[in-house]
Design a protein around this motif. Structure first.
Motif, PDB file in Angstrom:
ATOM      1  N   ARG A 112       0.840  -1.204   0.000  1.00  0.00           N
ATOM      2  CA  ARG A 112       0.000   0.000   0.000  1.00  0.00           C
ATOM      3  C   ARG A 112       0.872   1.249   0.000  1.00  0.00           C
ATOM      4  O   ARG A 112       1.812   1.359   0.766  1.00  0.00           O
ATOM      5  CB  ARG A 112      -0.939  -0.014   1.193  1.00  0.00           C
ATOM      6  N   GLY A 113       0.540   2.164  -0.882  1.00  0.00           N
ATOM      7  CA  GLY A 113       1.275   3.416  -0.964  1.00  0.00           C
ATOM      8  C   GLY A 113       2.617   3.311  -1.664  1.00  0.00           C
ATOM      9  O   GLY A 113       3.413   4.241  -1.618  1.00  0.00           O
ATOM     10  N   THR A 114       2.880   2.193  -2.322  1.00  0.00           N
ATOM     11  CA  THR A 114       4.144   2.034  -3.041  1.00  0.00           C
ATOM     12  C   THR A 114       3.923   2.192  -4.543  1.00  0.00           C
ATOM     13  O   THR A 114       2.793   2.197  -5.018  1.00  0.00           O
ATOM     14  CB  THR A 114       4.775   0.648  -2.774  1.00  0.00           C
ATOM     15  N   SER A 115       5.003   2.302  -5.267  1.00  0.00           N
ATOM     16  CA  SER A 115       4.955   2.363  -6.729  1.00  0.00           C
ATOM     17  C   SER A 115       5.637   1.139  -7.301  1.00  0.00           C
ATOM     18  O   SER A 115       6.623   0.652  -6.742  1.00  0.00           O
ATOM     19  CB  SER A 115       5.685   3.607  -7.247  1.00  0.00           C
ATOM     20  N   ILE A 116       5.119   0.668  -8.410  1.00  0.00           N
ATOM     21  CA  ILE A 116       5.707  -0.469  -9.115  1.00  0.00           C
ATOM     22  C   ILE A 116       6.084   0.018 -10.503  1.00  0.00           C
ATOM     23  O   ILE A 116       5.269   0.622 -11.200  1.00  0.00           O
ATOM     24  CB  ILE A 116       4.697  -1.636  -9.225  1.00  0.00           C
ATOM     25  N   ASP A 117       7.300  -0.247 -10.898  1.00  0.00           N
ATOM     26  CA  ASP A 117       7.760   0.181 -12.212  1.00  0.00           C
ATOM     27  C   ASP A 117       7.802  -0.944 -13.226  1.00  0.00           C
ATOM     28  O   ASP A 117       8.207  -0.740 -14.359  1.00  0.00           O
ATOM     29  CB  ASP A 117       9.157   0.808 -12.096  1.00  0.00           C
ATOM     30  N   GLY A 118       7.414  -2.151 -12.844  1.00  0.00           N
ATOM     31  CA  GLY A 118       7.468  -3.290 -13.757  1.00  0.00           C
ATOM     32  C   GLY A 118       6.550  -3.113 -14.950  1.00  0.00           C
ATOM     33  O   GLY A 118       5.486  -2.496 -14.865  1.00  0.00           O
ATOM     34  N   LEU A 119       6.953  -3.662 -16.066  1.00  0.00           N
ATOM     35  CA  LEU A 119       6.203  -3.584 -17.304  1.00  0.00           C
ATOM     36  C   LEU A 119       4.921  -4.405 -17.199  1.00  0.00           C
ATOM     37  O   LEU A 119       4.925  -5.532 -16.700  1.00  0.00           O
ATOM     38  CB  LEU A 119       7.084  -4.123 -18.435  1.00  0.00           C
ATOM     39  N   MET A 120       3.830  -3.817 -17.649  1.00  0.00           N
ATOM     40  CA  MET A 120       2.534  -4.494 -17.600  1.00  0.00           C
ATOM     41  C   MET A 120       1.656  -3.973 -18.719  1.00  0.00           C
ATOM     42  O   MET A 120       1.713  -2.798 -19.076  1.00  0.00           O
ATOM     43  CB  MET A 120       1.857  -4.220 -16.259  1.00  0.00           C
ATOM     44  N   HIS A 121       0.854  -4.846 -19.283  1.00  0.00           N
ATOM     45  CA  HIS A 121      -0.114  -4.466 -20.305  1.00  0.00           C
ATOM     46  C   HIS A 121      -1.503  -4.680 -19.705  1.00  0.00           C
ATOM     47  O   HIS A 121      -1.701  -5.580 -18.889  1.00  0.00           O
ATOM     48  CB  HIS A 121       0.083  -5.339 -21.561  1.00  0.00           C
ATOM     49  N   ILE A 122      -2.461  -3.881 -20.113  1.00  0.00           N
ATOM     50  CA  ILE A 122      -3.822  -3.997 -19.570  1.00  0.00           C
ATOM     51  C   ILE A 122      -4.372  -5.419 -19.724  1.00  0.00           C
ATOM     52  O   ILE A 122      -5.129  -5.889 -18.878  1.00  0.00           O
ATOM     53  CB  ILE A 122      -4.761  -2.942 -20.231  1.00  0.00           C
ATOM     54  N   THR A 123      -3.959  -6.128 -20.763  1.00  0.00           N
ATOM     55  CA  THR A 123      -4.440  -7.493 -20.966  1.00  0.00           C
ATOM     56  C   THR A 123      -3.945  -8.458 -19.895  1.00  0.00           C
ATOM     57  O   THR A 123      -4.524  -9.533 -19.730  1.00  0.00           O
ATOM     58  CB  THR A 123      -4.013  -8.030 -22.348  1.00  0.00           C
TER      59      THR A 123
END
Length: 177
Positions: A112-123
């Motif tokens: 909670r309250g963190t950021s994730i920079d990993g690549l992700m596609h809406i699918t």
């Protein structure tokens, strides 16, 4: 109790307009099309707050995983995607890179309250939700191929979202078929 609820907020699409109460709090000197877009976002914010409150009242919030994501960057005629180049309808980052967030009681506390920079596609939510539900995504069980359908490009990103690892299984993004 389990529930899958999909809410497609069409509010932040043309025509750019909103009920009068959603313009409150914004300076009326803002360019009209931009002001309309801001009012539309305010309407969506209220809807998400109402949904969250209803889930809490029903004592379902602690088991809820809420995902809020845009489908594309803002349109060039009234939204700014700065510092990204491009807008809705093209393949520059401003057209395809969007803000999203995950919330709810199902999300592990450390995330909670963190950021994730990993690549992700809406699918990727397709396979991720299937895995969370304990089922094999139809694309992975052979049924789609048996019908002559192309493979679904979707990966389970839950380990990254829940903080079990810091990398994404996705190494490329499909932008145009």
């Amino acid at each position: 109790r389990r529930l899958f609820l999909y809410m497609a907020f069409q509010d932040v699409h043309g025509p750019t307009e909103a009920p009068p109460q959603y313009y409150d709090g914004y300076n009326s000197s803002i360019w009209k099309h931009r002001l309309d877009g801001l009012a539309q976002v305010a309407a969506v914010d209220e809807a998400i707050a109402n949904l969250t409150a209803a889930l809490r009242r029903a004592r379902m919030w602690e088991e809820t995983l809420m995902v809020v994501s845009s489908d594309n960057g803002g349109p060039a005629d009234h939204e700014a995607n700065y510092p990204l180049r491009g807008s809705k309808g093209n393949e520059f980052e401003g057209g395809v890179r969007v803000v999203a967030f995950v919330g709810g009681g199902f999300l592990p506390d450390p995330m909670r309250g963190t950021s994730i920079d990993g690549l992700m596609h809406i699918t990727d939510w397709h396979t991720t939700f299937a895995a969370l539900a304990g089922v094999t995504a139809p694309a992975a069980d052979g049924r789609a191929a048996a019908l002559g359908l192309p493979a679904v490009d979707s990966l389970d990103v839950w380990p990254m979202v829940r903080g079990a690892n810091t990398t994404s299984p996705r190494v490329e993004l499909p932008l145009n078929g």
